[in-house]
Design a protein around this motif. Structure first.
Motif, PDB file in Angstrom:
ATOM      1  N   PRO A   1       0.875  -1.188   0.029  1.00 29.56           N
ATOM      2  CA  PRO A   1      -0.063   0.102   0.070  1.00 29.56           C
ATOM      3  C   PRO A   1       0.785   1.228   0.084  1.00 29.56           C
ATOM      4  O   PRO A   1       1.769   1.466   0.768  1.00 29.56           O
ATOM      5  CB  PRO A   1      -0.887  -0.227   1.144  1.00 29.56           C
ATOM      6  CG  PRO A   1      -0.834  -1.651   1.491  1.00 29.56           C
ATOM      7  CD  PRO A   1       0.610  -2.283   1.318  1.00 29.56           C
ATOM      8  N   GLY A   2       0.553   2.075  -0.812  1.00 26.95           N
ATOM      9  CA  GLY A   2       1.230   3.462  -1.033  1.00 26.95           C
ATOM     10  C   GLY A   2       2.577   3.329  -1.856  1.00 26.95           C
ATOM     11  O   GLY A   2       2.918   4.302  -2.079  1.00 26.95           O
TER      12      GLY A   2
ATOM     13  N   ILE B   1      -3.074  12.229  -0.302  1.00 31.77           N
ATOM     14  CA  ILE B   1      -4.242  12.905   0.146  1.00 31.77           C
ATOM     15  C   ILE B   1      -5.164  12.343   1.043  1.00 31.77           C
ATOM     16  O   ILE B   1      -5.656  12.875   2.296  1.00 31.77           O
ATOM     17  CB  ILE B   1      -4.989  13.732  -1.213  1.00 31.77           C
ATOM     18  CG1 ILE B   1      -3.999  14.573  -1.855  1.00 31.77           C
ATOM     19  CG2 ILE B   1      -6.346  14.416  -0.568  1.00 31.77           C
ATOM     20  CD1 ILE B   1      -3.761  16.064  -1.114  1.00 31.77           C
ATOM     21  N   ARG B   2      -5.631  11.096   0.595  1.00 30.65           N
ATOM     22  CA  ARG B   2      -6.529  10.236   1.406  1.00 30.65           C
ATOM     23  C   ARG B   2      -6.074   9.829   2.935  1.00 30.65           C
ATOM     24  O   ARG B   2      -6.588   9.767   3.610  1.00 30.65           O
ATOM     25  CB  ARG B   2      -7.314   9.341   0.611  1.00 30.65           C
ATOM     26  CG  ARG B   2      -8.081   9.867  -0.368  1.00 30.65           C
ATOM     27  CD  ARG B   2      -8.655   8.643  -1.185  1.00 30.65           C
ATOM     28  NE  ARG B   2      -9.193   9.221  -2.668  1.00 30.65           N
ATOM     29  CZ  ARG B   2     -10.497   9.879  -2.599  1.00 30.65           C
ATOM     30  NH1 ARG B   2     -11.090   9.872  -1.606  1.00 30.65           N
ATOM     31  NH2 ARG B   2     -11.053  10.405  -3.874  1.00 30.65           N
ATOM     32  N   SER B   3      -4.671   9.360   2.798  1.00 29.10           N
ATOM     33  CA  SER B   3      -4.330   8.806   3.948  1.00 29.10           C
ATOM     34  C   SER B   3      -3.797   9.898   4.853  1.00 29.10           C
ATOM     35  O   SER B   3      -3.739   9.695   6.249  1.00 29.10           O
ATOM     36  CB  SER B   3      -3.189   8.017   3.323  1.00 29.10           C
ATOM     37  OG  SER B   3      -2.167   8.519   3.088  1.00 29.10           O
ATOM     38  N   SER B   4      -3.659  11.177   4.450  1.00 31.35           N
ATOM     39  CA  SER B   4      -3.179  12.030   5.444  1.00 31.35           C
ATOM     40  C   SER B   4      -4.092  12.984   5.894  1.00 31.35           C
ATOM     41  O   SER B   4      -4.073  13.857   6.665  1.00 31.35           O
ATOM     42  CB  SER B   4      -1.915  12.840   5.016  1.00 31.35           C
ATOM     43  OG  SER B   4      -2.513  13.507   3.619  1.00 31.35           O
ATOM     44  N   ALA B   5      -5.546  12.969   5.200  1.00 34.32           N
ATOM     45  CA  ALA B   5      -6.602  13.848   5.300  1.00 34.32           C
ATOM     46  C   ALA B   5      -7.059  13.544   7.025  1.00 34.32           C
ATOM     47  O   ALA B   5      -7.568  12.233   7.195  1.00 34.32           O
ATOM     48  CB  ALA B   5      -7.382  13.893   4.513  1.00 34.32           C
ATOM     49  N   PRO B   6      -7.389  14.629   7.869  1.00 38.88           N
ATOM     50  CA  PRO B   6      -7.942  14.126   8.961  1.00 38.88           C
ATOM     51  C   PRO B   6      -9.474  13.385   8.687  1.00 38.88           C
ATOM     52  O   PRO B   6     -10.240  13.931   8.068  1.00 38.88           O
ATOM     53  CB  PRO B   6      -8.244  15.361   9.857  1.00 38.88           C
ATOM     54  CG  PRO B   6      -8.047  16.537   8.924  1.00 38.88           C
ATOM     55  CD  PRO B   6      -7.355  16.126   7.509  1.00 38.88           C
ATOM     56  N   ALA B   7     -10.075  12.680   9.829  1.00 47.51           N
ATOM     57  CA  ALA B   7     -11.274  12.113   9.554  1.00 47.51           C
ATOM     58  C   ALA B   7     -12.430  12.993  10.013  1.00 47.51           C
ATOM     59  O   ALA B   7     -12.083  13.784  10.775  1.00 47.51           O
ATOM     60  CB  ALA B   7     -11.352  10.908  10.644  1.00 47.51           C
TER      61      ALA B   7
END
Length: 138
Positions: free
Chosen positions: A97-98, A132-138
């Motif tokens: 992943p990544g 972007i999706r993995s570092s965006a806050p929930a």
């Protein structure tokens, strides 16, 4: 062909051998590409069996470096095909992943520059989307 046999798919070899304007050279080592400063007009090669040098007049060449991917250093890290290609999905994602891959070293068919460039753009956009999706806050 540098070696004793062509390694292309049999169907492609049959098509090649059916063309009236083609002569297949095996055991040939290209030593020089000739030109007039504007375009290619000849090729010099050594017959690897007899060591004789030959010259061929022509109007263009297609350079193919090799068939084996340069992925030896990845063994044991990423999932590779039986041919040593990096296995990727439709977005260029590898088995980690990544981590994304693109170009002739991957399982994407049609090993051509134009394909590799498009796959590189797709993999970079996929990597950007992943970040972007993995570092965006929930």
């Amino acid at each position: 062909e540098f070696g004793e046999e062509l390694r292309a798919d049999a169907v492609l070899q049959r098509k090649l051998n059916s063309l009236p304007n083609v002569r297949v050279l095996k055991m040939a080592q290209t030593t020089e590409v000739k030109g007039d400063g504007q375009k290619v007009n000849g090729l010099v090669y050594k017959d690897r069996t007899s060591e004789e040098m030959h010259s061929v007049e022509l109007e263009g060449i297609f350079v193919q470096i090799g068939l084996l991917p340069n992925s030896e250093w990845l063994k044991g890290t990423l999932e590779l095909s039986c041919f040593g290609e990096i296995i990727v999905d439709a977005k260029g994602q590898t088995s980690i992943p990544g981590v994304f891959a693109a170009g002739d070293v991957t399982t994407v068919p049609y090993k051509q520059i134009v394909i590799a460039v498009g796959e590189g753009a797709k993999a970079s956009l996929s990597a950007f989307d992943h970040l972007i999706r993995s570092s965006a806050p929930a």
